[in-house]
Motif scaffolding. Structure first.
Motif, PDB file in Angstrom:
ATOM      1  N   PRO A 245       0.779  -1.233  -0.026  1.00  0.00           N
ATOM      2  CA  PRO A 245      -0.001  -0.014  -0.109  1.00  0.00           C
ATOM      3  C   PRO A 245       0.942   1.356  -0.003  1.00  0.00           C
ATOM      4  N   THR A 246       2.226   1.076   0.344  1.00  0.00           N
ATOM      5  CA  THR A 246       3.122   2.430   0.295  1.00  0.00           C
ATOM      6  C   THR A 246       4.486   1.899   0.196  1.00  0.00           C
ATOM      7  N   ASN A 247       5.545   2.428   0.333  1.00  0.00           N
ATOM      8  CA  ASN A 247       6.701   2.429   0.270  1.00  0.00           C
ATOM      9  C   ASN A 247       7.277   2.193   1.723  1.00  0.00           C
ATOM     10  N   LEU A 248       7.085   0.840   2.056  1.00  0.00           N
ATOM     11  CA  LEU A 248       7.964   0.353   3.322  1.00  0.00           C
ATOM     12  C   LEU A 248       9.457   0.281   3.179  1.00  0.00           C
ATOM     13  N   PRO A 249      10.076   0.413   4.521  1.00  0.00           N
ATOM     14  CA  PRO A 249      11.531   0.407   4.419  1.00  0.00           C
ATOM     15  C   PRO A 249      12.099  -0.957   4.052  1.00  0.00           C
ATOM     16  N   VAL A 250      12.952  -1.105   3.239  1.00  0.00           N
ATOM     17  CA  VAL A 250      13.555  -2.334   2.800  1.00  0.00           C
ATOM     18  C   VAL A 250      14.336  -3.143   4.166  1.00  0.00           C
ATOM     19  N   THR A 251      13.909  -4.329   4.270  1.00  0.00           N
ATOM     20  CA  THR A 251      14.638  -5.117   5.544  1.00  0.00           C
ATOM     21  C   THR A 251      15.432  -5.895   5.234  1.00  0.00           C
ATOM     22  N   MET A 252      16.746  -6.274   6.030  1.00  0.00           N
ATOM     23  CA  MET A 252      17.350  -7.355   5.495  1.00  0.00           C
ATOM     24  C   MET A 252      17.838  -7.930   7.074  1.00  0.00           C
ATOM     25  N   ASP A 253      17.573  -9.009   7.370  1.00  0.00           N
ATOM     26  CA  ASP A 253      17.828  -9.986   8.645  1.00  0.00           C
ATOM     27  C   ASP A 253      19.177 -11.033   8.056  1.00  0.00           C
ATOM     28  N   VAL A 254      20.358 -10.827   8.876  1.00  0.00           N
ATOM     29  CA  VAL A 254      21.494 -11.915   8.637  1.00  0.00           C
ATOM     30  C   VAL A 254      21.796 -12.630   9.736  1.00  0.00           C
ATOM     31  N   VAL A 255      21.368 -13.915   9.929  1.00  0.00           N
ATOM     32  CA  VAL A 255      21.674 -14.522  11.320  1.00  0.00           C
ATOM     33  C   VAL A 255      22.680 -15.205  11.159  1.00  0.00           C
ATOM     34  N   MET A 256      23.642 -15.220  12.311  1.00  0.00           N
ATOM     35  CA  MET A 256      24.961 -15.744  12.489  1.00  0.00           C
ATOM     36  C   MET A 256      24.632 -16.849  13.640  1.00  0.00           C
ATOM     37  N   GLU A 257      25.911 -17.433  13.889  1.00  0.00           N
ATOM     38  CA  GLU A 257      25.828 -18.617  15.008  1.00  0.00           C
ATOM     39  C   GLU A 257      25.627 -17.847  16.314  1.00  0.00           C
ATOM     40  N   ARG A 258      26.380 -16.475  16.498  1.00  0.00           N
ATOM     41  CA  ARG A 258      26.050 -15.956  17.951  1.00  0.00           C
ATOM     42  C   ARG A 258      25.494 -14.523  17.925  1.00  0.00           C
ATOM     43  N   GLY A 259      24.733 -14.304  16.837  1.00  0.00           N
ATOM     44  CA  GLY A 259      24.509 -12.842  16.540  1.00  0.00           C
ATOM     45  C   GLY A 259      23.350 -12.876  15.402  1.00  0.00           C
ATOM     46  N   HIS A 260      22.873 -11.647  15.176  1.00  0.00           N
ATOM     47  CA  HIS A 260      21.675 -11.264  14.402  1.00  0.00           C
ATOM     48  C   HIS A 260      21.835  -9.810  14.050  1.00  0.00           C
ATOM     49  N   LEU A 261      21.800  -9.689  12.919  1.00  0.00           N
ATOM     50  CA  LEU A 261      22.073  -8.287  12.125  1.00  0.00           C
ATOM     51  C   LEU A 261      20.480  -7.966  11.397  1.00  0.00           C
ATOM     52  N   ARG A 262      19.953  -6.873  11.877  1.00  0.00           N
ATOM     53  CA  ARG A 262      18.644  -6.460  11.046  1.00  0.00           C
ATOM     54  C   ARG A 262      18.597  -5.025  10.791  1.00  0.00           C
ATOM     55  N   SER A 263      18.404  -4.771   9.708  1.00  0.00           N
ATOM     56  CA  SER A 263      18.410  -3.401   9.152  1.00  0.00           C
ATOM     57  C   SER A 263      16.869  -3.062   8.525  1.00  0.00           C
ATOM     58  N   GLY A 264      16.585  -1.684   8.664  1.00  0.00           N
ATOM     59  CA  GLY A 264      15.267  -1.241   8.124  1.00  0.00           C
ATOM     60  C   GLY A 264      15.594  -0.042   7.995  1.00  0.00           C
ATOM     61  N   VAL A 265      14.658   0.666   9.138  1.00  0.00           N
ATOM     62  CA  VAL A 265      15.073   2.011   9.285  1.00  0.00           C
ATOM     63  C   VAL A 265      16.526   2.348   9.876  1.00  0.00           C
ATOM     64  N   GLU A 266      16.738   1.428  10.665  1.00  0.00           N
ATOM     65  CA  GLU A 266      18.263   1.641  11.062  1.00  0.00           C
ATOM     66  C   GLU A 266      18.689   0.211  11.200  1.00  0.00           C
TER      67      GLU A 266
END
Length: 353
Positions: A245-266
């Motif tokens: 319905p609108t332009n939402l933030p692009v998201t990316m989740d990268v999962v690692m053995e002992r961590g997690h990166l999640r990008s979106g607005v930040e």
């Protein structure tokens, strides 16, 4: 030293190139080339520079050092080849070409120019500006450092909105001949590029593409779901649509053995035994659409910093080919547009099952 710059294609994205050039003391815009007389008049009015309707005339009359290619996709190849033949450096918007064959011709021309007698090798750069986002830079550094162990997988989403008018006002966008595809080549290509840049080269592509919301308006896809298997054996998943319905933030989740990166607005960096870190993105300028991000200027400035260095730009045609191969494999593979006009059934493409 003043670097003479030419913009070819006076459309939406050319505005961010103009803005970046104005911020650099070493760059001077000497002209604009566009086949459309109305856009040429607009460029003369807006920028106060001369214009030309043919790339050959612009190259001969103004002898630019750098040519910025901001045309529709199917016009990238002839402009790039003409600029290289004239000894100019080239900075082109994505994709490198609308076809794999065209991309390979550009790669060959760039290689031939590098092997020629000229003392200065003309470089070719491709605008995958999202690699310059703060979040992307930190994600890449964190993955490469191994701080949180090996990557176990990734998921990315592109949920944007494109109404029928987006395509009818510029019909090339909705056609195989003009654009080389739809959602994947025009919007989600940046996210495809980030996935293969961060997780490594792709060994196989599986997925589905379709025209779910804009049937009868466009002949290309507006929705896609891809599973990429990287050479490491890790999988990443991309879900993308132009039917949100609108332009939402692009998201990316990268999962690692002992961590997690999640990008979106930040970007949020989470790992075992350490506090979460939050990385804020730069804000886009008034001349850039919000979903473009704010990193065009950083990429363009970086490209210009290497002028006369003799070193190739790090996002060169070979680097840009990977994302084009991935999305073309989605079109040609199971569930793709196997009956589309001008199908490229390219058996040199290693990603086709």
């Amino acid at each position: 030293m003043s670097i003479r710059s030419l913009i070819v294609g006076y459309g939406s994205v050319s505005a961010v190139h103009v803005e970046a050039l104005r911020r650099m003391d070493e760059a001077r815009l000497v002209g604009v080339c566009d086949v459309d007389p109305e856009r040429r008049r607009a460029a003369e009015r807006d920028l106060g520079v001369p214009t030309a309707g043919r790339i050959e005339d612009a190259l001969a009359d103004w002898a630019p050092d750098v040519v910025h290619v901001t045309t529709p996709h199917d016009q990238h190849e002839p402009v790039i080849l003409a600029a290289l033949a004239a000894g100019c450096e080239v900075l082109t918007e994505k994709p490198l070409s609308s076809t794999l064959e065209g991309a390979r011709r550009i790669i060959a021309a760039a290689r031939n120019a590098a092997e020629g007698p000229s003392a200065r090798v003309p470089r070719v750069g491709v605008c995958f500006q999202n690699r310059y986002n703060r979040s992307a830079q930190v994600m890449k550094q964190t993955i490469d450092s191994g701080e949180f162990g090996a990557v176990t997988g990734a998921v990315a989403t592109v949920a944007w909105h494109r109404p029928p008018e987006y395509y009818t006002e510029k019909p090339w966008r909705g056609t195989w001949a003009g654009s080389g595809g739809g959602l994947l080549i025009n919007q989600a290509i940046h996210t495809i590029d980030l996935l293969q840049w961060m997780l490594g080269p792709v060994a196989s592509v599986r997925g589905r593409v379709g025209t779910d919301a804009l049937q009868g308006v466009i002949e290309v896809e507006d929705t896609a779901a891809l599973t990429l298997t990287h050479e490491s054996g890790v999988r990443s998943v991309l879900m993308a649509t132009n039917a949100a319905p609108t332009n939402l933030p692009v998201t990316m989740d990268v999962v690692m053995e002992r961590g997690h990166l999640r990008s979106g607005v930040e970007l949020v960096v989470s790992g075992e035994g350490v506090p979460d870190r939050v990385i804020k993105e730069r804000l886009p300028s008034d001349r850039a659409k919000s979903y473009w991000g704010a990193s065009h200027t950083e990429l363009i400035r970086d490209f210009y910093s290497g002028f006369s260095s003799g070193e190739k730009f790090w996002i060169d045609p070979r680097e840009a080919l990977a994302s084009l191969q991935i999305l073309k494999a989605a079109y040609d593979g199971p569930g793709g547009f196997s009956d589309r006009p001008g199908r490229e059934c390219d058996r040199e493409n290693p990603y086709i099952p």
